[in-house]
Structures are given as structure tokens and as C-alpha cells.
Design a protein around this motif. Structure first.
Motif, PDB file in Angstrom:
ATOM      1  N   GLY A   1       0.796  -1.221   0.000  1.00 38.10           N
ATOM      2  CA  GLY A   1       0.000   0.000   0.000  1.00 38.10           C
ATOM      3  C   GLY A   1       0.827   1.269   0.000  1.00 38.10           C
ATOM      4  O   GLY A   1       0.399   2.290   0.548  1.00 38.10           O
ATOM      5  N   CYS A   2       2.004   1.226  -0.638  1.00 40.57           N
ATOM      6  CA  CYS A   2       2.898   2.376  -0.673  1.00 40.57           C
ATOM      7  C   CYS A   2       2.939   2.980  -2.074  1.00 40.57           C
ATOM      8  O   CYS A   2       2.814   2.267  -3.079  1.00 40.57           O
ATOM      9  N   THR A   3       3.122   4.280  -2.126  1.00 46.09           N
ATOM     10  CA  THR A   3       3.264   4.962  -3.407  1.00 46.09           C
ATOM     11  C   THR A   3       4.552   4.503  -4.083  1.00 46.09           C
ATOM     12  O   THR A   3       5.623   4.561  -3.479  1.00 46.09           O
ATOM     13  N   PRO A   4       4.489   4.046  -5.313  1.00 44.71           N
ATOM     14  CA  PRO A   4       5.704   3.570  -5.979  1.00 44.71           C
ATOM     15  C   PRO A   4       6.618   4.728  -6.357  1.00 44.71           C
ATOM     16  O   PRO A   4       6.172   5.879  -6.498  1.00 44.71           O
ATOM     17  N   PRO A   5       7.891   4.448  -6.540  1.00 46.59           N
ATOM     18  CA  PRO A   5       8.819   5.496  -6.967  1.00 46.59           C
ATOM     19  C   PRO A   5       8.638   5.808  -8.443  1.00 46.59           C
ATOM     20  O   PRO A   5       7.965   5.072  -9.177  1.00 46.59           O
ATOM     21  N   THR A   6       9.252   6.889  -8.883  1.00 43.73           N
ATOM     22  CA  THR A   6       9.377   7.142 -10.312  1.00 43.73           C
ATOM     23  C   THR A   6      10.495   6.261 -10.843  1.00 43.73           C
ATOM     24  O   THR A   6      11.619   6.298 -10.336  1.00 43.73           O
ATOM     25  N   ILE A   7      10.187   5.441 -11.835  1.00 39.16           N
ATOM     26  CA  ILE A   7      11.124   4.433 -12.334  1.00 39.16           C
ATOM     27  C   ILE A   7      11.743   4.920 -13.643  1.00 39.16           C
ATOM     28  O   ILE A   7      11.031   5.329 -14.567  1.00 39.16           O
ATOM     29  N   HIS A   8      13.075   4.841 -13.710  1.00 36.00           N
ATOM     30  CA  HIS A   8      13.809   5.275 -14.893  1.00 36.00           C
ATOM     31  C   HIS A   8      14.593   4.085 -15.456  1.00 36.00           C
ATOM     32  O   HIS A   8      15.718   3.813 -15.027  1.00 36.00           O
ATOM     33  N   PRO A   9      14.041   3.354 -16.419  1.00 31.74           N
ATOM     34  CA  PRO A   9      14.759   2.222 -16.999  1.00 31.74           C
ATOM     35  C   PRO A   9      15.878   2.694 -17.938  1.00 31.74           C
ATOM     36  O   PRO A   9      15.743   3.696 -18.636  1.00 31.74           O
ATOM     37  N   GLY A  10      16.969   1.952 -17.943  1.00 32.41           N
ATOM     38  CA  GLY A  10      18.057   2.249 -18.865  1.00 32.41           C
ATOM     39  C   GLY A  10      19.404   2.184 -18.170  1.00 32.41           C
ATOM     40  O   GLY A  10      19.493   2.174 -16.940  1.00 32.41           O
ATOM     41  N   TRP A  11      20.469   2.130 -18.968  1.00 34.73           N
ATOM     42  CA  TRP A  11      21.815   2.132 -18.408  1.00 34.73           C
ATOM     43  C   TRP A  11      22.115   3.485 -17.781  1.00 34.73           C
ATOM     44  O   TRP A  11      21.666   4.534 -18.272  1.00 34.73           O
ATOM     45  N   PHE A  12      22.881   3.500 -16.709  1.00 36.14           N
ATOM     46  CA  PHE A  12      23.147   4.730 -15.970  1.00 36.14           C
ATOM     47  C   PHE A  12      23.686   5.842 -16.874  1.00 36.14           C
ATOM     48  O   PHE A  12      23.295   7.005 -16.747  1.00 36.14           O
ATOM     49  N   ALA A  13      24.609   5.502 -17.763  1.00 37.80           N
ATOM     50  CA  ALA A  13      25.213   6.524 -18.621  1.00 37.80           C
ATOM     51  C   ALA A  13      24.179   7.211 -19.503  1.00 37.80           C
ATOM     52  O   ALA A  13      24.365   8.363 -19.919  1.00 37.80           O
ATOM     53  N   ASP A  14      23.075   6.521 -19.777  1.00 38.86           N
ATOM     54  CA  ASP A  14      22.034   7.077 -20.638  1.00 38.86           C
ATOM     55  C   ASP A  14      20.964   7.841 -19.861  1.00 38.86           C
ATOM     56  O   ASP A  14      20.341   8.761 -20.405  1.00 38.86           O
ATOM     57  N   THR A  15      20.717   7.449 -18.613  1.00 37.04           N
ATOM     58  CA  THR A  15      19.603   8.033 -17.867  1.00 37.04           C
ATOM     59  C   THR A  15      20.021   9.089 -16.845  1.00 37.04           C
ATOM     60  O   THR A  15      19.351  10.113 -16.696  1.00 37.04           O
ATOM     61  N   LEU A  16      21.115   8.858 -16.128  1.00 38.65           N
ATOM     62  CA  LEU A  16      21.440   9.726 -14.992  1.00 38.65           C
ATOM     63  C   LEU A  16      21.727  11.174 -15.390  1.00 38.65           C
ATOM     64  O   LEU A  16      21.261  12.095 -14.696  1.00 38.65           O
ATOM     65  N   PRO A  17      22.499  11.442 -16.442  1.00 38.69           N
ATOM     66  CA  PRO A  17      22.819  12.844 -16.725  1.00 38.69           C
ATOM     67  C   PRO A  17      21.597  13.732 -16.921  1.00 38.69           C
ATOM     68  O   PRO A  17      21.611  14.907 -16.530  1.00 38.69           O
ATOM     69  N   GLU A  18      20.538  13.207 -17.507  1.00 39.22           N
ATOM     70  CA  GLU A  18      19.369  14.024 -17.824  1.00 39.22           C
ATOM     71  C   GLU A  18      18.188  13.810 -16.885  1.00 39.22           C
ATOM     72  O   GLU A  18      17.321  14.684 -16.773  1.00 39.22           O
ATOM     73  N   ARG A  19      18.148  12.672 -16.195  1.00 34.32           N
ATOM     74  CA  ARG A  19      16.928  12.339 -15.456  1.00 34.32           C
ATOM     75  C   ARG A  19      17.082  12.374 -13.943  1.00 34.32           C
ATOM     76  O   ARG A  19      16.098  12.174 -13.218  1.00 34.32           O
ATOM     77  N   LEU A  20      18.273  12.633 -13.434  1.00 34.62           N
ATOM     78  CA  LEU A  20      18.404  12.796 -11.991  1.00 34.62           C
ATOM     79  C   LEU A  20      17.749  14.103 -11.559  1.00 34.62           C
ATOM     80  O   LEU A  20      17.829  15.107 -12.273  1.00 34.62           O
ATOM     81  N   PRO A  21      17.115  14.127 -10.384  1.00 33.47           N
ATOM     82  CA  PRO A  21      16.578  15.399  -9.877  1.00 33.47           C
ATOM     83  C   PRO A  21      17.696  16.427  -9.691  1.00 33.47           C
ATOM     84  O   PRO A  21      18.852  16.074  -9.433  1.00 33.47           O
ATOM     85  N   ALA A  22      17.346  17.685  -9.814  1.00 32.52           N
ATOM     86  CA  ALA A  22      18.341  18.750  -9.659  1.00 32.52           C
ATOM     87  C   ALA A  22      18.866  18.830  -8.237  1.00 32.52           C
ATOM     88  O   ALA A  22      20.016  19.226  -8.018  1.00 32.52           O
ATOM     89  N   GLU A  23      18.023  18.471  -7.260  1.00 28.63           N
ATOM     90  CA  GLU A  23      18.423  18.510  -5.851  1.00 28.63           C
ATOM     91  C   GLU A  23      18.207  17.126  -5.240  1.00 28.63           C
ATOM     92  O   GLU A  23      17.097  16.594  -5.256  1.00 28.63           O
ATOM     93  N   ILE A  24      19.280  16.559  -4.698  1.00 28.97           N
ATOM     94  CA  ILE A  24      19.231  15.229  -4.085  1.00 28.97           C
ATOM     95  C   ILE A  24      19.572  15.348  -2.602  1.00 28.97           C
ATOM     96  O   ILE A  24      20.614  15.899  -2.238  1.00 28.97           O
TER      97      ILE A  24
END
Length: 225
Positions: free
Chosen positions: A117-140
Motif C-alpha cells: 500500500g505504498c506509493t511507488p517510486p518514479t522508475i527510470h529504466p536504462g543504463w546509468f550513462a544514458d539516464t542519470l545525466p538528464e533524469r536525476l533530480p536537480a536537488e538530491i
């Protein structure tokens, strides 16, 4: 006997995860991550929570449950995974796992969160080199790095550290400093090598200890940055 200071839902979830997801969580990792999530409230740290290398979502579920139990229902979680299993190992990684090992599906994460019964996370499929540079939140506020291999962890550090807010922290799983903790499991030496190449030596990571062979390194941004 249950710890009366722990909300029953967290006790129940912890017991269940240790029974059914012992391949990715253990009795040392769960309280260590809980401490980091609770600290975000105490220190009033803004930003998102991210997990890099989420597999079937057991740790993401734990983080969501702790966030909710501490009044942080609005703080988002983002998870990243290839969902193709581990990549080919690099020269600094051991011949331990075959490429494709630890493969999961995004639907498994959704089903696991729905079960509790928990809200799921936002899921970003793909290799890190392809997803992290553009899809990481600006503030962590907090990042959990579980990439296993040298190239994966180096990509995580390159992209996450600049986005950590003042007071924010990250934990690198499988970071084994045997001088600091001789009990730590040192099966993935590429993880520590990536940290040393990124941060330099001596390493600024603090070694976290548990009762078992916990291999955890923690890095935090000073709150006054």
C-alpha cells in the motif's frame, strides 16, 4: 519482542523483507538506511531520494515506508536500473557474475509497493550513462548507490555528487575498506576503486559498521556549503 520505538508497520515490513528479499537487504542495511531517511527530517534537508540500482525494489519500498512513517509523504523517490541485469564487467571488476545477472522488471517494483500500500517510486529504466545525466533530480537529499561495478559507480558519482544539497549524503553499497572494517565483504573491489578515482585518496567516505560483513561507505556534503 518488538522494539516499541519502531512503528509496527516498519517492524512488520522489516521482518518480511529480511525473509523474502535477503538477496538485497539485510539486518545491517535496513537500519543504516533508516537512519539516513530520518535525518532528513531532523536536519530539514530538501531534495529527492534516489536509488541507483534498484533490482526488484525492496530497498526503495523500505525507504518509502520510512519516509511515510516520518511525515515525508511528499518527498519523491526516483529509482534507476537497466532492467537488463548487470552489464559486462570491466577490467577492475571480478569474474563473479555473468552479464545479465540480477535482472528484474519494473512491474516487480510496482507490485511490491502495491502489496504494502505504498506509493511507488518514479522508475527510470536504462543504463546509468544514458539516464542519470538528464533524469536525476536537480536537488538530491539522499542517494543510495548500488551499481556493483567500477563504471557504474563512477557514473553514479559523476552525476550524483554535484546534485547533493548542503547536508545531503550518499551511501555506496559494497564499498569495502578492509583497513577500517576487516569484516567487510570485499567481493566487488571495483566499487572502492571508482570512489578513490573520483574523490582521490585518502578517501572522504566514512565506513559504516554493522554486526555482519556490511560494506558501506558514506559521503556527506557539509550543511554550510
Amino acid at each position: 519482542m518488538r522494539d516499541q520505538a519502531t512503528p509496527p508497520v516498519l517492524n512488520e515490513l522489516s521482518d518480511w523483507l529480511l525473509e523474502h528479499h535477503s538477496d538485497t537487504v539485510d539486518a545491517d542495511r535496513l537500519p543504516a538506511i533508516r537512519t539516513e531517511i530520518e535525518r532528513l527530517v531532523v536536519d530539514k534537508i530538501p531534495g529527492a531520494v534516489v536509488e541507483l540500482g534498484c533490482f526488484k525494489g525492496a530497498m526503495a519500498l523500505w525507504m518509502r515506508a520510512v519516509l511515510d512513517a516520518t511525515g515525508q509523504q511528499q518527498r519523491p523517490i526516483h529509482v534507476y536500473d537497466s532492467f537488463q541485469g548487470l552489464p559486462e564487467r570491466g577490467e577492475k571488476d571480478p569474474e563473479l557474475f555473468a552479464a545479465g545477472f540480477l535482472r528484474a522488471e519494473p512491474e516487480e517494483i510496482l507490485a511490491l509497493h502495491d502489496r504494502w500500500g505504498c506509493t511507488p517510486p518514479t522508475i527510470h529504466p536504462g543504463w546509468f550513462a544514458d539516464t542519470l545525466p538528464e533524469r536525476l533530480p536537480a536537488e538530491i537529499a539522499f542517494a543510495y548507490l548500488d551499481g556493483d561495478y567500477y563504471d557504474s559507480i563512477r557514473t553514479c558519482l559523476d552525476t550524483c555528487v554535484p546534485r547533493l544539497v548542503p547536508g545531503g549524503a550518499l551511501i555506496v553499497d559494497d564499498y569495502a575498506d578492509l583497513q577500517a572494517n576487516p569484516k567487510a565483504w570485499d567481493g566487488l573491489p571495483g566499487v572502492k576503486a571508482a570512489c578513490e578515482d573520483f574523490f582521490g585518496t585518502p578517501s572522504p567516505l566514512d565506513v559504516l559498521f554493522g554486526d555482519g560483513d556490511l560494506a558501506f561507505g558514506r559521503y556527506a556534503i557539509p550543511s554550510g556549503r
